[in-house]
Structures are given as C-alpha cells and as structure tokens.
Design an enzyme around this catalytic site. Structure first.
Site, short mmCIF file in Angstrom:
data_model
loop_
_atom_site.label_atom_id
_atom_site.label_comp_id
_atom_site.label_asym_id
_atom_site.label_seq_id
_atom_site.Cartn_x
_atom_site.Cartn_y
_atom_site.Cartn_z
N ARG A 1 -103.15 -15.48 26.33
CA ARG A 1 -103.10 -16.92 26.57
C ARG A 1 -101.97 -17.61 25.81
NH1 ARG A 1 -108.23 -14.99 26.55
NH2 ARG A 1 -109.53 -15.62 28.32
N HIS B 1 -101.96 -14.50 31.10
CA HIS B 1 -101.32 -13.32 31.70
C HIS B 1 -100.15 -13.67 32.62
CE1 HIS B 1 -104.31 -10.99 29.77
NE2 HIS B 1 -105.26 -11.09 30.67
N HIS C 1 -103.87 -3.86 31.81
CA HIS C 1 -105.22 -4.45 31.75
C HIS C 1 -106.28 -3.52 32.37
CE1 HIS C 1 -108.22 -7.49 31.25
NE2 HIS C 1 -107.34 -8.43 30.96
N ASP D 1 -113.62 -10.87 22.72
CA ASP D 1 -112.42 -11.15 23.53
C ASP D 1 -111.38 -11.66 22.55
OD1 ASP D 1 -110.62 -11.49 25.53
OD2 ASP D 1 -111.68 -13.09 26.57
N GLU E 1 -106.24 -3.81 25.27
CA GLU E 1 -104.89 -4.20 25.68
C GLU E 1 -103.99 -4.32 24.45
OE1 GLU E 1 -105.54 -7.94 28.02
OE2 GLU E 1 -107.61 -7.37 27.60
#
Length: 354
Positions: free
Chosen positions: A86, A111, A182, A254, A318
């Site tokens: 982000r 992304h 991803h 996350d 990731e």
C-alpha cells in the site's frame, strides 16, 4: 502430468483475458516430478505441484477460470507492481515533485493501482526446460508513476526443488519500485480443507510494522518479542491469532516483518513454513529486507480451483520493501525508491522439502 497441464490450459487459456487475447501458459518440470506453471498475464505463478505419496499435490491457490481470474482481487500468484503493498492515499513525492497514483483499496493505492502489473500481458523473452523469463515495459505515467520502467522476471525450477524468482528493473526517472510475487500457499494442498492457521511458521524477523485502520504502517518498527507477532521460533499460526489489537485491525496477520539483516543474503533461511502434517517444508530465501505475511483474511467468497475459498484457506509470504516506503524517508534504503540509472535487482527462492 499431461492431463493436469491440459486441465490448467483449458481453465486459463480457453477464453480471452484483459486485452481480448488468450493467455500463454508455460510449464516447467524438474527431475523429481515437481512442476511449476506460469502465464503471461501478470507473469503469474499459476500452479506448483509436488509429487507426494504417488499423488500430485497442488500447493498454490488460483482461480478456476480466466473469467474468474479477471474478477478476483486476491492477486493469485501474480507479480505485483510498480509498488507492491500500500501507498497512503496513493500519494508520494520524488525529487520534490508530488505524484498521485491510482486508488483501489479504500483511500489507498494497493499493488500498483487499478491496472497494475498483475493485469498486464508480459512478453515471454526466453524459455527453456527449467526456466522462463518475462519482460514488461511500463511507460512514463502508467497508473500515475513517473518514468519509463523496464522489468524482467526470471522463474527457474531447479532439481533441488526450488522455485527461484529473480527481479530486474531499470527506470529513466527516480520512481518507487517494489516488486513481489503474490502466491498463496497451502502446503497441505489447495483442495485439502486445511487452513493457513494450521501451518507452522518461522520468520527470522525481530520487528514488525504496526498499521493504522487502513493497513498503512504507522512508521514504528515494533519489536516482536512478547507479542503475537513473534515467529522467531516455529509457531502454529493459529496459536495467538487475533489476540492483539494490531491483528484485530487487519482481521489477522497482514503485516510487514523486518528481517534480521544477516538473513537477507539470498542464501539464509529468512522464513520457514511447515505443512500441518509436517510432510512439506517450504523455506524462503531472499535479498529483500521484509516480508508481508498475509494469513488470507479477505479470501472468503473468492472462487477457487477446487472450491469457493473461505477465510484462511491460504497464506501469502511476499518478500518486499517496506509498505508506504516512499512516504517514510526515515526508512532509508528500505523505502523502495529506485533512482534513475540504478538497477533494481533482487531474488527470492521458495525451496520445498517433501
């Protein structure tokens, strides 16, 4: 094997993609029967199968058809960019000039924006029995980003059961560049019913990046010690799940975890993921400073290869620079801004033992 590849081609290459043309699928197989399949849309890692007990175990999540792939917002297996993760309000400044890039995640850019690299058709520039090289030209102004950017991604499947991803990029203007893959993993098998929470995870990371409600890092690098973010020793992901506000904000994990510098040499184990029955271990080696560990908190209702996915049916690991890095100059070289004339060069390896 041929039947499996044919099914994959039928699912993903029978109907047209974003540009009205069908996808090109490339399959690699190693000496042990491990396979990796890719498509030129998004330079996507589409499939990864391991030969276990006479069965072919698919360990990646994906869409059931190209039509569904174009609808999903999970970024299954795609190379994402120009900037993975982000950017707050899609805004940043480079060399004193402010830029606005596409907003596609609440108030923020995620992304790469509305039409990121995941939706582009990449060119297959080289291929061999164990390797495929994808290239993409992103023109000045693409999604609001400055400069012409040329990107190359090389996937190599080795006989050591490694899937290596090498990234290279050049720009003619200073620009944020943060490339990652991803892929969503379920080492018990895509169709198994096991959850990300059932896996064991080890992250050689002393710090993580807390976020605000929009999942933008606050700027703090918080020690994992004494928190539910401590994966310094292998731990079942579900063990301390949703036990702290930093997790509850995101619906689970996350977050970016900051690797110990000594494990970012590309040959040390930076992360280790272990299947629920401990019959598969995946080790991540990387030159990147951080990893976004995402426990699959937004998967519910997404059509998948074997079923409609539910929460936590897979997880992403990731490797990347720090999220919102262009707005955090205090993070120095970890902020993901590539200077004009410099070469972006990184590698991440997913090594499987089974």
């Amino acid at each position: 094997m041929k039947t499996y590849f044919a099914q994959l081609e039928q699912a993903m290459a029978q109907t047209s993609s974003f540009d009205g043309q069908t996808a090109k699928i490339i399959h690699l197989t190693n000496a042990h029967g491990m396979t990796a399949s890719f498509m030129d849309i998004g330079a996507t890692w589409l499939s990864c199968t391991l030969p276990i007990e006479g069965q072919r175990r698919e360990v990646l999540l994906r869409s059931p058809t190209m039509a569904e792939h174009m609808k999903q917002d999970a970024y299954f297996g795609a190379v994402v960019g120009r900037f993975a993760n982000r950017i707050a309000k899609g805004q940043f400044a480079v060399d004193g000039k402010r830029y606005q890039v596409g907003i596609n995640n609440g108030d923020n850019s995620l992304h790469g924006g509305v039409e990121g690299f995941d939706k582009k058709r990449w060119t297959v520039v080289e291929r061999s029995a164990n390797q495929v090289v994808f290239a993409l030209h992103s023109q000045d102004g693409d999604q609001g980003y400055p400069g012409n950017l040329d990107v190359k991604v090389t996937y190599t499947l080795t006989d050591a059961n490694e899937l290596s991803i090498a990234y290279e990029a050049h720009t003619d203007q200073t620009c944020p560049v943060n490339l990652t893959n991803h892929a969503y993993f379920n080492l018990a098998g895509e169709a198994s019913g096991a959850k990300s929470l059932d896996h064991m995870l080890q992250l050689n990371a002393d710090y993580y990046l807390p976020t605000d409600a929009g999942l933008i890092p606050t700027g703090e690098q918080k020690p994992v010690l004494g928190t539910s973010f401590d994966f310094m020793q292998p731990k079942r992901i579900g063990e301390e799940f949703l036990t702290e506000p930093d997790q509850q904000t995101a619906g689970g994990y996350d977050h970016a975890f900051v690797f110990k510098p000594e494990v970012t040499d590309g040959i040390s184990a930076a992360a280790v993921l272990i299947a629920p029955k401990e019959d598969v271990t995946m080790t991540v080696l990387t030159t990147k400073p951080a990893i976004q560990f995402y426990s699959g908190n937004f998967l519910a209702g997404t059509p998948g290869a074997s079923k409609t996915y539910q929460l936590y049916d897979g997880l992403a690991l990731e490797t990347q620079y720090f999220p919102d890095g262009p707005n955090k100059p205090e993070w120095g070289l970890n902020n993901g801004v590539l200077s004009s004339g410099d070469c972006y060069q990184h590698q991440t390896v997913y090594q499987f033992e089974f």
